[in-house]
Write an enzyme that holds these catalytic residues in place. Structure first.
Site, PDB file in Angstrom:
ATOM      1  N   ARG A 114      23.844 -51.933  21.752  1.00 19.14           N
ATOM      2  CA  ARG A 114      24.872 -52.872  22.184  1.00 19.14           C
ATOM      3  C   ARG A 114      26.103 -52.662  21.315  1.00 19.14           C
ATOM      4  O   ARG A 114      25.987 -52.682  20.084  1.00 19.14           O
ATOM      5  CB  ARG A 114      24.348 -54.314  22.024  1.00 19.14           C
ATOM      6  N   TYR A 122      33.346 -62.323  18.311  1.00 11.11           N
ATOM      7  CA  TYR A 122      31.906 -62.519  18.474  1.00 11.11           C
ATOM      8  C   TYR A 122      31.158 -61.202  18.223  1.00 11.11           C
ATOM      9  O   TYR A 122      31.550 -60.156  18.742  1.00 11.11           O
ATOM     10  CB  TYR A 122      31.549 -63.026  19.894  1.00 11.11           C
ATOM     11  N   ASP A 145      27.918 -57.492  25.213  1.00 10.60           N
ATOM     12  CA  ASP A 145      27.773 -58.939  25.417  1.00 10.60           C
ATOM     13  C   ASP A 145      29.161 -59.581  25.429  1.00 10.60           C
ATOM     14  O   ASP A 145      29.865 -59.569  24.409  1.00 10.60           O
ATOM     15  CB  ASP A 145      26.927 -59.516  24.267  1.00 10.60           C
ATOM     16  N   HIS A 196      29.596 -62.739  25.965  1.00  7.95           N
ATOM     17  CA  HIS A 196      29.358 -64.065  25.380  1.00  7.95           C
ATOM     18  C   HIS A 196      30.150 -65.160  26.090  1.00  7.95           C
ATOM     19  O   HIS A 196      30.783 -66.019  25.446  1.00  7.95           O
ATOM     20  CB  HIS A 196      29.630 -64.041  23.869  1.00  7.95           C
ATOM     21  N   GLU A 206      26.325 -58.257  29.562  1.00  7.98           N
ATOM     22  CA  GLU A 206      25.625 -59.532  29.348  1.00  7.98           C
ATOM     23  C   GLU A 206      26.582 -60.720  29.302  1.00  7.98           C
ATOM     24  O   GLU A 206      27.676 -60.615  28.727  1.00  7.98           O
ATOM     25  CB  GLU A 206      24.879 -59.427  28.006  1.00  7.98           C
ATOM     26  N   GLU A 212      20.033 -66.167  28.111  1.00  8.87           N
ATOM     27  CA  GLU A 212      19.516 -66.515  26.776  1.00  8.87           C
ATOM     28  C   GLU A 212      19.543 -68.013  26.500  1.00  8.87           C
ATOM     29  O   GLU A 212      18.781 -68.482  25.663  1.00  8.87           O
ATOM     30  CB  GLU A 212      20.241 -65.730  25.680  1.00  8.87           C
ATOM     31  N   ARG A 240      17.445 -62.811  30.793  1.00  2.00           N
ATOM     32  CA  ARG A 240      17.329 -62.762  29.330  1.00  2.00           C
ATOM     33  C   ARG A 240      16.694 -64.010  28.728  1.00  2.00           C
ATOM     34  O   ARG A 240      16.869 -64.305  27.551  1.00  2.00           O
ATOM     35  CB  ARG A 240      18.728 -62.538  28.727  1.00  2.00           C
ATOM     36  N   GLU A 260      15.864 -57.153  23.221  1.00  5.12           N
ATOM     37  CA  GLU A 260      16.874 -57.154  22.153  1.00  5.12           C
ATOM     38  C   GLU A 260      16.166 -57.213  20.798  1.00  5.12           C
ATOM     39  O   GLU A 260      15.198 -57.960  20.628  1.00  5.12           O
ATOM     40  CB  GLU A 260      17.796 -58.368  22.309  1.00  5.12           C
ATOM     41  N   TRP A 282      32.118 -70.509  23.268  1.00  2.85           N
ATOM     42  CA  TRP A 282      31.833 -69.582  22.166  1.00  2.85           C
ATOM     43  C   TRP A 282      30.833 -68.565  22.624  1.00  2.85           C
ATOM     44  O   TRP A 282      29.994 -68.799  23.459  1.00  2.85           O
ATOM     45  CB  TRP A 282      31.294 -70.308  20.922  1.00  2.85           C
TER      46      TRP A 282
END
Ligand code: KDG
Ligand code: MG
Length: 405
Positions: free
Chosen positions: A147, A159, A212, A214, A238, A264, A285, A341, A405
């Site tokens: 990643r 991030y 990612d 995020h 992601e 996630e 995820r 991950e 975030w």
């Protein structure tokens, strides 16, 4: 086999972990992870006040019934606190069943589907070159999937980029109030395509690349990003956008063939039902700790399988090694497993508290063959590392507006 005691143990070997220990009358015990990053003590109270008293003297073998009792039996369902509490009990009961049967958990799930669990690791950097130096190093160590996260020029913090706090554990365990970070979508777009173009030049095509977002982008911005990155052949993009409104992914999917991953922060199958049944994502995820344990993870995997969606469990350090152990079993079994991950087995203190024989070899995680989850927890040593309040950051746009975030 009656449940005799339920211990809820909080420790901070660099960052906080909530570990549940379910002890039976025979002396067999099982472990579960109930860590919700930044909200740890809410899960502790939920478990101690509202769950543990109801389970004493119940049969530890009745995993399904106990799961239904805690989920369906409570009027107030779902949410991260409830589901992490249920998850920890569920994991511990599977651990107990495996120990009682003398079999590793993956055997109880249906046995091995693969030789090892392919993992993706993180390469982060202060700039593109430095990110790719780190990626090259990981490639040299035998990892097959990486990643990439690089700092966004013009933003003080990005991030995934650790800055001077090189250790992920130290970073996450040392924020007594939420730090504030700034986000700019325009600045991010000025960096992101160059990162992946340079990555393919330097790392070649024989490595899986991931990224990612995020949740920083709106659905149409995610669609634009997907189109920009399609030619760099990512394994997945992601959290391109939030999916509180799951229909947002209709917009992204209409525009791009980039594989999409999310989940996630999902707590139940309901959080991903529309995304999966409409084949709007390619990887789910969800994590055992945050989605209610091994029992619902198995259901999510089966539901995903019939829609050609693969599993890719979350593996950040806000999941304890107990959760990683549970994932290693699920990943070894799930016919539609995609990728896991992996951010390492933790710092020295974490490895002192959580002992196991999982290992990484040739870019793959290898599950323990010990009965149950194959992990132990040193309660006495844990007392050396007491709970320490710590938060995730919050994000604001450059004009001060609060953002994801
Ligand atoms: O606690 C938040 C982290 O788990 C999250 O920021 C990590 O997005 C993450 C990931 O994919 O590992
Ligand atoms: Mg993520």
């Amino acid at each position: 086999m009656k449940i005799k005691e339920i211990k809820v143990l909080v420790t901070c070997p660099g960052r906080n972990f909530v570990t549940v220990k379910v002890v039976t009358e025979d002396g067999i015990y099982g472990l579960g992870d109930a860590t919700v990053n930044g909200r740890e003590m809410a899960v502790v109270a939920y478990l101690q006040e509202h769950v543990a008293p109801c389970l004493i003297d119940r049969d530890a073998h009745r995993i399904e019934d106990i799961w239904q009792y805690l989920y369906r039996g409570a009027y107030w369902r779902k949410g991260p606190i409830t589901m992490a509490a249920i998850a920890a009990i569920d994991m511990a009961l599977w651990d107990i069943k495996g120990k009682a049967a003398g079999l590793p958990l993956y055997q109880l799930l249906g046995g091995r589907s693969r030789n090892g669990v392919t993992v993706y690791v993180h390469a982060n950097g202060e700039n593109v070159d430095n990110t790719l130096d780190n990626a090259d190093d990981l490639k040299g160590q035998g990892f097959k999937a990486i990643r990439l996260q690089s700092a966004v020029p013009g933003l003080p913090v990005t991030y995934g980029v650790l800055g001077d706090k090189k250790d992920y554990f130290e970073l996450q365990g040392n924020r007594s109030l939420p730090p504030e970070e700034t986000w700019s979508t325009q600045k991010y777009f000025s960096m992101i395509e160059g990162l992946f173009a340079a990555a393919r030049d330097r790392l070649g095509n024989d490595i899986h690349l991931l990224h990612d977002v995020h949740n920083r982008l709106t659905p149409i911005e995610s669609a634009r990003l997907g189109k920009l990155l399609e030619k760099y052949d990512l394994l997945f993009l992601e959290d391109a956008s939030l999916a509180e409104n799951q229909q947002s992914y209709d917009v992204i999917r209409q525009h791009t063939t980039i594989p999409l991953a999310i989940g996630e922060t999902f707590n139940t199958l309901w959080d991903c039902k529309y995304l999966i049944e409409n084949q709007l994502i390619d990887y789910i995820r969800a994590a055992a700790t945050h989605a209610g344990g091994v029992t619902p993870m198995r259901r999510i995997a089966d539901f995903a399988a019939i829609h050609s969606v693969k599993t890719a469990p979350h593996g950040a350090p806000d999941l304890s090694p107990v959760c990683l152990a549970a994932h290693a079993h699920l990943d070894t079994w799930a016919p539609n497993f995609g990728i896991q991950e992996f951010v390492g087995f933790g710092n020295d203190e974490t490895r002192r508290l959580f002992s196991h024989d999982m290992r990484i070899e040739d870019g793959m995680l290898h599950v323990s063959e010990a009965p149950g989850l194959g992990i132990d927890f040193d309660e006495d040593a844990a007392k050396d590392y007491p709970y320490k309040r710590s938060y995730l950051p919050v994000s604001r746009l450059e004009d001060g507006t609060l953002w994801n975030w």
